[in-house]
Design a protein around this motif. Structure first.
Motif, short mmCIF file in Angstrom:
data_model
loop_
_atom_site.label_atom_id
_atom_site.label_comp_id
_atom_site.label_asym_id
_atom_site.label_seq_id
_atom_site.Cartn_x
_atom_site.Cartn_y
_atom_site.Cartn_z
N LEU A 34 -12.12 25.43 24.58
CA LEU A 34 -12.81 26.62 25.08
C LEU A 34 -14.07 26.88 24.26
O LEU A 34 -14.08 26.74 23.05
CB LEU A 34 -11.90 27.85 25.00
N ARG A 35 -15.12 27.29 24.96
CA ARG A 35 -16.38 27.63 24.29
C ARG A 35 -16.61 29.13 24.46
O ARG A 35 -16.69 29.63 25.59
CB ARG A 35 -17.52 26.82 24.88
N VAL A 36 -16.72 29.80 23.34
CA VAL A 36 -16.81 31.26 23.35
C VAL A 36 -18.17 31.67 22.78
O VAL A 36 -18.55 31.22 21.69
CB VAL A 36 -15.67 31.88 22.52
N ALA A 37 -18.87 32.51 23.49
CA ALA A 37 -20.12 33.08 23.00
C ALA A 37 -19.80 34.31 22.15
O ALA A 37 -19.08 35.20 22.60
CB ALA A 37 -21.03 33.47 24.16
N ILE A 38 -20.30 34.33 20.93
CA ILE A 38 -20.18 35.50 20.07
C ILE A 38 -21.55 36.17 20.08
O ILE A 38 -22.50 35.69 19.44
CB ILE A 38 -19.77 35.11 18.63
N PHE A 39 -21.66 37.24 20.82
CA PHE A 39 -22.95 37.92 20.94
C PHE A 39 -23.15 38.82 19.73
O PHE A 39 -22.37 39.75 19.49
CB PHE A 39 -23.02 38.73 22.23
N ALA A 40 -24.20 38.54 18.97
CA ALA A 40 -24.46 39.29 17.74
C ALA A 40 -25.96 39.30 17.49
O ALA A 40 -26.64 38.29 17.69
CB ALA A 40 -23.73 38.66 16.55
N ARG A 49 -15.99 35.05 10.35
CA ARG A 49 -14.54 35.24 10.51
C ARG A 49 -14.11 34.95 11.94
O ARG A 49 -13.06 34.34 12.17
CB ARG A 49 -14.17 36.67 10.13
N LEU A 50 -14.89 35.38 12.90
CA LEU A 50 -14.55 35.12 14.30
C LEU A 50 -14.61 33.63 14.61
O LEU A 50 -13.74 33.08 15.30
CB LEU A 50 -15.48 35.89 15.23
N GLN A 51 -15.63 32.95 14.09
CA GLN A 51 -15.72 31.51 14.31
C GLN A 51 -14.54 30.77 13.68
O GLN A 51 -13.98 29.85 14.28
CB GLN A 51 -17.04 30.98 13.75
N ALA A 52 -14.14 31.20 12.48
CA ALA A 52 -12.99 30.57 11.82
C ALA A 52 -11.71 30.81 12.62
O ALA A 52 -10.87 29.91 12.77
CB ALA A 52 -12.84 31.10 10.40
N ALA A 53 -11.55 32.02 13.15
CA ALA A 53 -10.36 32.33 13.94
C ALA A 53 -10.33 31.52 15.23
O ALA A 53 -9.26 31.05 15.66
CB ALA A 53 -10.33 33.83 14.26
N LEU A 54 -11.47 31.32 15.85
CA LEU A 54 -11.53 30.49 17.05
C LEU A 54 -11.22 29.03 16.71
O LEU A 54 -10.48 28.36 17.44
CB LEU A 54 -12.90 30.61 17.70
N ARG A 55 -11.78 28.54 15.60
CA ARG A 55 -11.48 27.15 15.19
C ARG A 55 -10.00 26.97 14.95
O ARG A 55 -9.43 25.91 15.26
CB ARG A 55 -12.26 26.79 13.93
N ARG A 57 -7.68 28.12 16.52
CA ARG A 57 -7.01 27.95 17.82
C ARG A 57 -7.59 26.78 18.61
O ARG A 57 -7.29 26.61 19.79
CB ARG A 57 -7.15 29.24 18.64
N GLY A 58 -8.47 25.99 17.96
CA GLY A 58 -9.04 24.83 18.63
C GLY A 58 -10.20 25.14 19.54
O GLY A 58 -10.65 24.28 20.30
N ALA A 59 -10.69 26.38 19.49
CA ALA A 59 -11.84 26.77 20.32
C ALA A 59 -13.11 26.74 19.48
O ALA A 59 -13.07 26.64 18.25
CB ALA A 59 -11.61 28.17 20.90
N HIS A 60 -14.24 26.87 20.15
CA HIS A 60 -15.53 26.84 19.45
C HIS A 60 -16.28 28.13 19.74
O HIS A 60 -16.45 28.51 20.91
CB HIS A 60 -16.37 25.65 19.92
N GLY A 61 -16.73 28.80 18.68
CA GLY A 61 -17.50 30.02 18.84
C GLY A 61 -18.96 29.78 18.47
O GLY A 61 -19.25 29.27 17.38
N VAL A 324 -9.08 37.48 18.21
CA VAL A 324 -9.20 36.24 18.99
C VAL A 324 -7.92 35.98 19.78
O VAL A 324 -7.97 35.63 20.97
CB VAL A 324 -9.53 35.06 18.06
N ASP A 325 -6.77 36.16 19.16
CA ASP A 325 -5.51 35.91 19.87
C ASP A 325 -5.33 36.88 21.04
O ASP A 325 -4.82 36.50 22.10
CB ASP A 325 -4.33 36.02 18.90
#
Length: 343
Positions: A34-40, A49-55, A57-61, A324-325
């Motif tokens: 999954l590819r997630v946009a983190i709008f900031a 922290r959000l990118q690490a949490a996505l990683r 779970r195997g996703a990419h932020g 993220v979860d």
């Protein structure tokens, strides 16, 4: 891909991870790829922290500034350009920050979030909920209409009428907090009315308040130092709380307040959950203050793009991972399952 086939806008959601038609989706099966946009509007501790949490779970932020997004109906069938996503849309989006700007610029940035929502992309928090929470007057109005305890509040464009309210409240012995309608981190807050036994007049609203008086009756501290609570609600459930302690009447961490762990008792949790539910927020930082003379706890603000660095210091679990979860299981998984069933 055609516009009328919105259910197929995220082809990765209908891949093998979905399993047989109708099969429930596990968190482990959901996130990979999954590819997630983190709008900031700026990157830093929260986005890392959000990118690490996505990683985890195997996703990419990928961090994206909404100011860099644009409408381009020649670029793809959906008409949006989200930097880093090519002609595709992200599978989900997390809103971490929206930069200020002109009315037109902010409208365009919010328009991108509205478009993503309309195109089937889960946006966390939903843009409509962010609009309700970023507007302090609307937040207060909705809390009041829902019967939740919040201090008496006025939002007025007329300087004469605003000054009349300040005079009346001052005569009754009340101080009022003047706040920018769109503001955060305790910036621009000012006491007017009866302050330490003296009358403090309303300042010129053209400077720092955009010609609008948002006034909220001040709730005095019960002791020294004073405090309020910040309660984090995720997916409709209060999960953590802290006391923000300060000798100053402003209790924001950005203004020097000290963070202390706090027990999340039933009354505090119920009030915070009701406030987040009223604004229909996926997650929220709810600011609650104790009131004197047996009055109920008061909701001061509900933050739809809440920072949590201070809370993380006194909270044992990973807040970014909880966010993220919740995004994956409650917002993305239902779309994943629907796509798998229709595949």
């Amino acid at each position: 891909m055609r516009p009328q086939d919105l259910s197929g806008a995220h082809s990765r959601l209908a891949g093998p991870a979905g399993g047989p038609k109708g099969a429930p989706v596990t968190l482990a099966a959901l996130a990979p790829g999954l590819r997630v946009a983190i709008f900031a509007d700026e990157t830093g501790w929260h986005t890392r922290r959000l990118q690490a949490a996505l990683r985890a779970r195997g996703a990419h932020g990928r961090c994206v500034d909404l100011a860099d997004c644009r409408v381009d109906t020649t670029a793809a069938w959906h008409g949006l350009v989200i930097p880093g996503f090519g002609r595709e849309l992200p599978d989900a989006a997390i809103v971490r920050g929206i930069a200020g700007g002109s009315f037109e610029q902010v409208t365009k940035r919010l328009g991108v979030l509205h478009a993503l929502r309309a195109l089937g992309v889960p946006v966390y928090n939903d843009v409509r909920a962010i609009e309700r929470s970023v507007d302090k007057a609307m937040t207060t109005l909705l809390l009041h209409a829902a019967g939740l305890p919040t201090p008496p509040t006025w939002a007025i464009e007329s300087p004469v009428e605003a000054q009349r309210i300040v005079m009346r409240e001052s005569a009754a012995g009340h101080a009022l907090v003047l706040k920018p309608l769109f503001g955060s981190q305790g910036k621009g807050l000012r006491l007017v009315g009866r302050v330490d036994g003296f009358h403090c007049a309303l300042p010129d609203l053209a400077h720092g308040y955009a010609g609008l008086a948002y006034l909220q009756r001040h709730v005095p501290a019960l002791g020294e130092p004073g405090f309020d609570w910040r309660v984090l609600v995720v997916g409709g459930r209060a999960v953590s709380a802290m006391r923000r302690v300060s000798t100053h009447w402003i209790h924001n961490v950005a203004q020097g307040a000290r963070c202390e762990p706090a027990a999340l008792d039933a009354d505090l949790a119920r009030l915070a959950e009701a406030a987040a539910r009223t604004l229909e927020l996926d997650y929220a930082g709810v600011d609650i203050i104790p009131a004197a003379s047996g009055a109920p706890l008061q909701v001061l603000e509900v933050n739809g793009v809440a920072a949590w660095q201070g809370l993380q210091r006194v909270t044992p679990f990973d807040i970014a991972q909880a966010l993220v979860d919740d995004l994956l299981t409650r917002r993305v998984a239902p779309r994943h399952e629907a796509a798998a069933r229709s595949a």
